[in-house]
Design a protein around this motif. Structure first.
Motif, mmCIF file in Angstrom:
data_model
loop_
_atom_site.group_PDB
_atom_site.id
_atom_site.type_symbol
_atom_site.label_atom_id
_atom_site.label_comp_id
_atom_site.label_asym_id
_atom_site.label_seq_id
_atom_site.Cartn_x
_atom_site.Cartn_y
_atom_site.Cartn_z
ATOM 1 N N ARG A 1 13.091 4.054 8.420
ATOM 2 C CA ARG A 1 11.542 3.826 7.866
ATOM 3 C C ARG A 1 11.181 2.640 7.565
ATOM 4 N N ARG A 2 12.288 2.557 6.187
ATOM 5 C CA ARG A 2 12.159 0.671 5.304
ATOM 6 C C ARG A 2 12.556 0.049 6.257
ATOM 7 N N TYR A 3 13.874 0.373 6.975
ATOM 8 C CA TYR A 3 13.893 -0.466 7.971
ATOM 9 C C TYR A 3 13.171 -1.471 8.524
ATOM 10 N N LEU A 4 11.954 0.286 9.449
ATOM 11 C CA LEU A 4 11.359 -0.588 10.328
ATOM 12 C C LEU A 4 9.680 -0.892 9.752
ATOM 13 N N HIS A 5 9.774 -1.067 7.851
ATOM 14 C CA HIS A 5 8.949 -1.707 7.279
ATOM 15 C C HIS A 5 8.456 -3.047 6.750
ATOM 16 N N THR A 6 10.343 -3.573 7.164
ATOM 17 C CA THR A 6 10.117 -5.011 6.789
ATOM 18 C C THR A 6 10.885 -5.834 7.553
ATOM 19 N N ILE A 7 10.048 -5.367 9.300
ATOM 20 C CA ILE A 7 9.592 -5.572 10.029
ATOM 21 C C ILE A 7 8.645 -5.994 11.049
ATOM 22 N N PRO A 8 7.133 -5.753 10.409
ATOM 23 C CA PRO A 8 6.251 -5.272 11.412
ATOM 24 C C PRO A 8 5.473 -6.175 11.814
ATOM 25 N N LEU B 1 -0.617 -4.758 10.369
ATOM 26 C CA LEU B 1 -1.319 -5.285 10.207
ATOM 27 C C LEU B 1 -1.486 -6.330 9.855
ATOM 28 N N PRO B 2 -2.265 -7.624 9.950
ATOM 29 C CA PRO B 2 -1.979 -9.159 9.547
ATOM 30 C C PRO B 2 -2.428 -9.201 7.528
ATOM 31 N N ALA C 1 5.549 -13.056 7.210
ATOM 32 C CA ALA C 1 4.913 -13.871 6.672
ATOM 33 C C ALA C 1 3.637 -13.049 6.786
ATOM 34 N N GLY C 2 2.556 -12.560 6.135
ATOM 35 C CA GLY C 2 1.209 -12.437 6.370
ATOM 36 C C GLY C 2 0.757 -11.266 7.182
ATOM 37 N N LYS C 3 2.107 -10.496 7.467
ATOM 38 C CA LYS C 3 2.229 -9.357 8.243
ATOM 39 C C LYS C 3 2.713 -7.596 7.754
ATOM 40 N N MET C 4 2.254 -6.499 7.177
ATOM 41 C CA MET C 4 2.844 -5.769 6.593
ATOM 42 C C MET C 4 2.498 -4.413 7.363
ATOM 43 N N HIS D 1 -4.215 -1.253 2.650
ATOM 44 C CA HIS D 1 -4.102 -1.845 1.533
ATOM 45 C C HIS D 1 -3.417 -3.072 1.314
ATOM 46 N N ALA D 2 -3.235 -4.368 0.799
ATOM 47 C CA ALA D 2 -1.954 -4.710 0.249
ATOM 48 C C ALA D 2 -0.941 -3.842 -0.316
ATOM 49 N N ALA D 3 -1.055 -3.046 -1.217
ATOM 50 C CA ALA D 3 -0.049 -2.179 -1.810
ATOM 51 C C ALA D 3 -0.078 -0.894 -1.931
ATOM 52 N N TYR D 4 -0.491 -0.488 -0.341
ATOM 53 C CA TYR D 4 -0.028 0.640 0.341
ATOM 54 C C TYR D 4 1.832 0.864 1.073
ATOM 55 N N ASN D 5 1.734 2.308 0.453
ATOM 56 C CA ASN D 5 2.985 2.178 1.194
ATOM 57 C C ASN D 5 3.468 3.503 1.964
#
Length: 389
Positions: free
Chosen positions: A18-25, A81-82, A96-99, A359-363
């Motif tokens: 999951r954390r690897y996938l989080h790095t490559i949105p 999301l952008p 950058a600009g994606k998460m 939200h930009a702070a979501y995880n």
């Protein structure tokens, strides 16, 4: 029963995934890195069939059980999301600009965990089709995959999906029989008048006043044309016009969203919008055009499958942490396209007190991944048990 013991053993590995996938949105259909990672894991697990390239980057993997039987579909979305990420995590987005601000990295991980377990144990009859879908946020990847024939090609008889829910008890579940989430449409109204000096409005045909009149009149669709106890939202979300204080502009633009559950209600909204835009334009002596775009249909669970899914969730989470009839929400979800074609259910899994979706702070909370994976695994084993006649 709580989390499946074997899946609990996968928890550290699932967190790594999951954390690897989080790095490559990745956005929309362009989930190439994500899909490659998913496909590699599925090959490692030893799935029986791996089919790639649906909706550009979508995947369907097949795992055969130990006896003849039907095929059940489990779906996870993969896109992000952008949004520029503001979590400060050591595994934050490197794009950058994606998460991953909606937890699709977690959804993918939960289905991978279930896939690993199901491929190892195969304690079920028939087959399971694992559906990894791009473009849920935009582009309707589910619609594309359905149009490309995955449900018929793989003879999928029923379908299930999960979504995380910030603000709901961690590891709990909720769903609803029947309509669960709304259809989502958007509208665009272009107004053209005659611009001029702000000091001489009598020499103009003011699109600003017309835009205000149209925006106000649109609210009467809900308040005066619709039964108050039925769910409907018409929201004007943008009005753009003008550039300075002493000039009446030539044009104005209105944009907004419509949320509904019933196709007749949707048709009524379109009809009244057309009438209001034309009538208001005439009253203000401007021209106006309406562009109405239908989006995702309502997400409608079949009652029997929703009840079954709630019962399975109760086995995992306990009766006091499952709500089987939570009512409707006005959000939308493209899993609706699959539910239009097959019986099934969509459920939410709680992840506690965290930042909200988009939200930009979501995880995504990694602690709920084994819970969701256990649900997926048990829904297969319960729906298609060995030895059933």
């Amino acid at each position: 029963m709580p989390v499946v013991n074997r899946i609990a053993d996968y928890a550290p590995q699932m967190t790594e995934w999951r954390r690897y996938l989080h790095t490559i949105p990745e956005l929309g259909n362009d989930c190439f890195k994500t899909a490659a990672f998913v496909a590699e894991r599925l090959r490692d697990f030893g799935v029986d069939e791996l089919h790639e390239g649906f909706a550009t980057t979508g995947i369907v993997a097949i795992i055969n059980g130990q006896a003849e039987g039907p095929t059940i579909g489990l779906r996870a979305d993969m896109d992000a999301l952008p949004i520029p990420e503001e979590t400060g995590l050591e595994y934050a987005s490197t794009h950058a600009g994606k998460m991953h601000a909606c937890g699709h990295d977690g959804h993918t991980t939960m289905l991978l965990g279930a896939a690993k377990y199901l491929a190892e144990t195969r304690n079920f009859a028939g087959r399971v089709a694992l559906i990894f879908q791009p473009a849920e946020e935009t582009g309707g990847g589910a619609e594309v995959m359905v149009e490309e024939g995955i449900l018929d090609r793989f003879d999928i008889g029923q379908v299930y999906a999960l979504h995380n829910a910030p603000g709901f008890e961690k590891g709990g579940f909720y769903t609803s029989p029947g309509a669960m989430m709304a259809a989502v449409d958007e509208f665009h109204i272009h107004i053209k008048g005659l611009g001029g000096h702000g000091a001489t409005p009598h020499l103009t045909r003011d699109p600003v006043v017309a835009a205000c009149g149209i925006a106000t009149a649109l609210q009467t669709i809900v308040s005066r044309n619709h039964y108050a106890q039925d769910d409907l939202v018409v929201s004007v979300t943008q009005i753009h016009t003008g550039t300075t204080d002493n000039v009446i502009p030539e044009t104005a633009y209105i944009n907004g969203t419509v949320r509904s559950f019933d196709k007749e209600v949707q048709a009524m909204v379109i009809r009244r919008m057309e009438q209001i835009v034309a009538g208001q334009a005439a009253s203000y002596d401007v021209s106006a055009t309406l562009e109405y775009e239908k989006g995702y249909p309502a997400t409608v669970n079949t009652p029997e499958e929703a009840g079954f899914a709630a019962a399975v969730a109760t086995e995992i989470a306990g009766e006091d942490r499952v709500i089987a009839d939570n009512g409707r929400e006005m959000g939308a979800e493209d899993f609706s396209y699959m539910l239009e074609k097959r019986p099934g259910a969509y459920l939410f899994i709680g992840q506690g007190d965290t930042a909200g979706l988009h939200h930009a702070a979501y995880n995504f909370d990694d602690e709920i991944a084994p819970v969701g994976a256990s649900f997926f695994a048990r829904i297969v084993e319960r729906a298609q048990p060995l030895g059933a006649k």
